[in-house]
Scaffold this motif. Structure first.
Motif, PDB file in Angstrom:
ATOM      1  N   CYS A   1       0.849  -1.192   0.000  1.00 14.41           N
ATOM      2  CA  CYS A   1       0.000   0.000   0.000  1.00 14.41           C
ATOM      3  C   CYS A   1       0.893   1.254   0.000  1.00 14.41           C
TER       4      CYS A   1
ATOM      5  N   ARG B   1       0.095   4.094   0.728  1.00 13.14           N
ATOM      6  CA  ARG B   1      -0.335   5.031   1.757  1.00 13.14           C
ATOM      7  C   ARG B   1       0.200   4.661   3.141  1.00 13.14           C
ATOM      8  N   CYS B   2       0.018   3.377   3.527  1.00 10.47           N
ATOM      9  CA  CYS B   2       0.427   2.990   4.876  1.00 10.47           C
ATOM     10  C   CYS B   2       1.539   1.949   4.882  1.00 10.47           C
TER      11      CYS B   2
ATOM     12  N   CYS C   1      -6.340  -1.587   0.034  1.00 11.69           N
ATOM     13  CA  CYS C   1      -5.556  -1.950   1.209  1.00 11.69           C
ATOM     14  C   CYS C   1      -6.510  -2.385   2.315  1.00 11.69           C
TER      15      CYS C   1
ATOM     16  N   CYS D   1      -5.614   0.059   5.801  1.00 15.20           N
ATOM     17  CA  CYS D   1      -6.138   1.425   5.929  1.00 15.20           C
ATOM     18  C   CYS D   1      -7.395   1.623   5.078  1.00 15.20           C
TER      19      CYS D   1
HETATM   20 ZN   LIG Z   1      -2.872   1.033   3.423  1.00 17.34          ZN
END
Ligand SMILES: [Zn+2]
Length: 153
Positions: A115, A117-118, A140, A143
């Motif tokens: 991911c 993002r995280c 994901c 998150c």
């Molecule tokens: Zn994520």
């Protein structure tokens, strides 16, 4: 006979470095690795298009032409070669980092995507078709954010 001007490859690369990818403007076309060579006699930039049928290919060629003209390299041609075919392996390290920063998982041989993002590896592909034909849509589980992943090719 007049002297043959030496092609200023560095200056041409600097021009190409500023040409954004039409689909992912955070990337320069040089990040994708589609610029294969800058050649003399006749002066030309050799490119390998990305995905066949990707609508961005024609746009990329037009953008390169316009950037070269604007920089005064009107005599430099844009030459398209199909072999060897472009692969996602040619995306540079800088390109992969920029994809990640942009929120797109870079292509990789692994079955899972990280991911952007995280950083979780707990992700799942939800559609083969993302925002463009070159990307798949993933989600994901950590998150819950959806994200695009560059398809391996
Ligand atoms: Zn994520």
């Amino acid at each position: 006979m007049s002297d043959v001007a030496t092609l200023d490859r560095e200056a041409i690369m600097a021009v190409l470095d500023k040409v954004p990818d039409p689909e992912i403007p955070a990337l320069a076309i040089t990040d994708l690795g589609i610029v294969r060579a800058i050649l003399d006699d006749p002066p030309r930039v050799r490119i390998s298009p990305t995905y066949t049928g990707c609508p961005a290919t024609t746009a990329i060629e037009k953008d390169i032409r316009a950037a070269l003209d604007a920089a005064g390299f009107t005599q430099v041609h844009v030459e398209r070669v199909l072999f060897p075919p472009w692969t996602t392996d040619w995306i540079t390290e800088r390109g992969r980092q920029r994809l990640h920063d942009y929120g797109i998982a870079p292509p990789s041989a692994s079955a899972t995507a990280q991911c952007p993002r995280c950083g979780s590896e707990d992700t799942v592909e939800i559609s083969r078709f993302g925002s463009t034909p070159c990307k798949a849509q993933w989600k994901c589980n950590a998150c819950l954010e959806p994200f695009d992943r560059f398809k391996c090719h």
